[in-house]
Write a protein that holds these residues in place. Sequence first.
Motif, mmCIF file in Angstrom:
data_model
loop_
_atom_site.group_PDB
_atom_site.id
_atom_site.type_symbol
_atom_site.label_atom_id
_atom_site.label_comp_id
_atom_site.label_asym_id
_atom_site.label_seq_id
_atom_site.Cartn_x
_atom_site.Cartn_y
_atom_site.Cartn_z
ATOM 1 N N PRO A 7 0.888 -1.173 0.006
ATOM 2 C CA PRO A 7 -0.131 0.049 0.049
ATOM 3 C C PRO A 7 0.819 1.389 -0.250
ATOM 4 O O PRO A 7 1.924 1.339 0.386
ATOM 5 N N HIS A 8 0.206 2.367 -0.609
ATOM 6 C CA HIS A 8 1.051 3.631 -0.776
ATOM 7 C C HIS A 8 1.486 4.052 0.643
ATOM 8 O O HIS A 8 2.445 4.973 0.760
ATOM 9 N N ILE A 41 -3.045 10.855 -5.974
ATOM 10 C CA ILE A 41 -4.128 10.475 -5.032
ATOM 11 C C ILE A 41 -5.104 11.568 -5.240
ATOM 12 O O ILE A 41 -6.365 11.514 -5.362
ATOM 13 N N GLN A 46 -5.894 5.565 -7.366
ATOM 14 C CA GLN A 46 -5.517 4.639 -6.216
ATOM 15 C C GLN A 46 -3.974 4.421 -6.537
ATOM 16 O O GLN A 46 -3.465 4.254 -7.528
ATOM 17 N N GLN A 63 -5.856 4.641 -12.202
ATOM 18 C CA GLN A 63 -7.131 5.755 -12.502
ATOM 19 C C GLN A 63 -8.083 4.893 -13.102
ATOM 20 O O GLN A 63 -8.246 4.322 -14.173
ATOM 21 N N ILE A 70 -13.113 2.276 -6.698
ATOM 22 C CA ILE A 70 -12.302 1.390 -6.220
ATOM 23 C C ILE A 70 -11.749 1.944 -4.822
ATOM 24 O O ILE A 70 -11.232 3.082 -4.615
ATOM 25 N N HIS A 71 -12.097 1.251 -3.781
ATOM 26 C CA HIS A 71 -11.943 1.711 -2.356
ATOM 27 C C HIS A 71 -10.342 1.231 -1.818
ATOM 28 O O HIS A 71 -10.074 1.937 -1.043
ATOM 29 N N ASP A 72 -9.825 0.314 -2.698
ATOM 30 C CA ASP A 72 -8.425 -0.057 -2.178
ATOM 31 C C ASP A 72 -7.666 -0.519 -3.433
ATOM 32 O O ASP A 72 -8.439 -1.389 -4.215
ATOM 33 N N ALA A 73 -6.616 0.067 -3.444
ATOM 34 C CA ALA A 73 -5.776 -0.387 -4.973
ATOM 35 C C ALA A 73 -5.563 -1.807 -5.060
ATOM 36 O O ALA A 73 -5.505 -2.332 -6.200
#
Length: 113
Positions: A7-8, A41, A46, A63, A70-73
């Motif tokens: 995750p970022h 972001i 995401q 994108q 999309i709630h989570d990449a």
Amino acid sequence: MTPIFLPHQALDVVGALREPLPSSAEIKGRQRLLTLRDQAISAGAQVLIVLWQNLEWTLLAVQPPPDVVIHDARQVIPNLLRNPEALLQMRQRSRQGSHLQWLTLARPVTTQH
């Protein structure tokens, strides 16, 4: 070679707990990377960190189409793994110093018969 997807938010802690203090070049590089992430972001993307076993990496901004949320990449990871050509391109660009990759998702055009 299958990459690891992070995750970022991992960027927020990388280097933060480091001894000795990072050099000014490292601080500037990290700040630039955080700025790129934040810009992606704010543009509605995401963001994931794609990390290969030899520590090559890419900051991937995904994108989605305007009508897709999309709630989570991490939701796009299965699709990325099914596209080894895209992963290979990301890795090659990373080797050339292009560490920010932008992936725009689109729905396939459907034709009515």
